[in-house]
Design a protein around this motif. Structure first.
Motif, short mmCIF file in Angstrom:
data_model
loop_
_atom_site.label_atom_id
_atom_site.label_comp_id
_atom_site.label_asym_id
_atom_site.label_seq_id
_atom_site.Cartn_x
_atom_site.Cartn_y
_atom_site.Cartn_z
N HIS A 46 0.82 -1.21 0.00
CA HIS A 46 0.00 0.00 0.00
C HIS A 46 0.86 1.25 0.00
CE1 HIS A 46 -3.79 -2.01 0.25
NE2 HIS A 46 -3.53 -2.59 1.41
N LEU A 55 -5.23 1.73 -8.99
CA LEU A 55 -5.93 0.59 -8.41
C LEU A 55 -7.04 1.04 -7.48
CD1 LEU A 55 -5.87 -2.55 -8.24
CD2 LEU A 55 -4.42 -2.31 -6.24
N TYR A 56 -6.88 2.20 -6.84
CA TYR A 56 -7.89 2.71 -5.93
C TYR A 56 -8.93 3.51 -6.72
CZ TYR A 56 -4.37 1.51 -2.46
OH TYR A 56 -3.46 0.84 -1.69
N GLN A 82 -4.64 -12.71 -0.32
CA GLN A 82 -3.82 -12.12 -1.36
C GLN A 82 -4.18 -12.65 -2.74
OE1 GLN A 82 0.40 -12.06 -0.91
NE2 GLN A 82 0.35 -11.32 1.18
N SER A 84 -3.78 -11.34 -7.26
CA SER A 84 -3.13 -10.45 -8.21
C SER A 84 -4.14 -10.09 -9.29
CB SER A 84 -1.89 -11.11 -8.83
OG SER A 84 -2.23 -12.32 -9.47
N TYR A 92 -0.82 -5.87 -10.68
CA TYR A 92 -0.62 -5.70 -9.25
C TYR A 92 -0.64 -7.07 -8.56
CZ TYR A 92 -1.95 -0.89 -10.37
OH TYR A 92 -2.01 0.37 -10.92
N VAL A 95 -2.32 -8.31 -3.61
CA VAL A 95 -3.41 -7.38 -3.33
C VAL A 95 -4.42 -8.05 -2.38
CG1 VAL A 95 -5.26 -5.99 -4.32
CG2 VAL A 95 -3.15 -6.38 -5.62
N MET A 97 -7.77 -9.02 -1.27
CA MET A 97 -9.03 -8.97 -2.01
C MET A 97 -10.01 -10.05 -1.59
SD MET A 97 -8.14 -10.59 -5.80
CE MET A 97 -7.07 -9.25 -6.28
N VAL A 108 -11.50 -4.94 -2.93
CA VAL A 108 -10.13 -4.67 -2.52
C VAL A 108 -10.12 -3.81 -1.26
CG1 VAL A 108 -7.92 -3.66 -3.23
CG2 VAL A 108 -9.33 -4.86 -4.90
N TYR A 111 -5.94 1.31 1.41
CA TYR A 111 -4.66 1.45 2.11
C TYR A 111 -4.82 1.71 3.60
CZ TYR A 111 -5.96 6.26 1.06
OH TYR A 111 -6.66 7.43 0.92
#
Length: 250
Positions: A46, A55-56, A82, A84, A92, A95, A97, A108, A111
């Motif tokens: 993050h 991504l955000y 986790q 990808s 990424y 991640v 998720m 997701v 941060y």
């Protein structure tokens, strides 16, 4: 240029995580230490991509009413794990998720480790989660398609032919419960085979072999000789059948 910067930072993050994992193995640390290393890696991820990462980008996500029995998630995993994802032209990894198969959303963790949001589906090309590889199919780009709908498909096999499964959960209502009306998540699976750019649906070994009828006899012999049990493990069986079909047609 910014995407390349994100990728470079992610490589550094992963490098640090791998070093922590190696150190944990060499010192025979317990599961608690390994979990700390995982949490640190997520924090580094993050921190590396920053709050302005592409991504955000998506709507805020909310959990379901706990009154509904079961859950909406792939493999019933309702805690962040986790994965990808190839998103908006960048890849990424590590991640945190969830995969909501009721709404077909990738969820997701932001941060701040608290807020949750759904990735914009049209920007997701593919993702890997819980040892499964998913691809995003946009039916607007397909010709002569009357079977499949746009969304994420679990790609079980990808060769000359392709085996896909659409995993979903719907919310059902049962009015005959002891406490009155009850709602629950009900899972479904729909299987598809892509051959010569045409999609076919199948629901049994027989219907699968009918699609592959040009090698049906050889496939039946292969199934018998290798004691493949479709009813015991359908997805393993269909992958083996598809692989052998590709072998026969090379």
């Amino acid at each position: 240029m910014r995407k390349y910067l994100y990728l470079s930072l992610m490589v550094c993050c992963l490098s640090l995580f791998n070093k922590q994992s190696l150190f944990a193995q060499e010192t025979h640390s317990d599961s608690s230490s390994q979990q700390n290393a995982l949490n640190n890696a997520i924090s580094l991820f993050h921190a590396s991509i920053g709050k302005e990462s592409p991504l955000y980008n998506g709507p805020e996500y909310y959990f379901y009413d706990p009154v509904i029995k079961g859950n909406a998630y792939f493999l019933d995993v309702n805690s962040f794990a986790q994965g990808s994802v190839y998103y908006d032209g960048a890849y990424y990894t590590n991640v945190p998720m969830l995969y909501d198969i009721h709404t077909d959303d990738i969820v997701v963790l932001l941060y701040n480790h608290f807020s949750k949001y759904s990735l914009l589906k049209e920007r997701v090309k593919r993702f890997d989660f819980l040892d499964h590889h998913f691809i995003n199919i946009n039916t607007d780009t397909l010709k002569n398609n009357t079977l499949i709908k746009s969304g994420f498909y679990d790609q079980l096999y990808n060769g000359k032919i392709e085996i896909l499964v659409k995993r979903a959960k719907s919310i059902q209502t049962n009015s005959g419960g002891i406490t009155g009306t009850e709602s629950y998540f009900s899972p479904t699976k729909d299987y598809f085979l892509k051959k010569n750019n045409i999609y076919y649906s199948f629901s049994s070994q027989g219907s699968l072999l009918d699609i592959l009828k040009d090698r049906k006899k050889e496939l039946q012999q292969y199934i018998k000789a290798n004691q493949i049990r479709y009813r015991t493990d359908p997805e393993d069986a269909m992958v083996k059948i598809a692989s052998y079909y590709d072998h026969l047609t090379n």
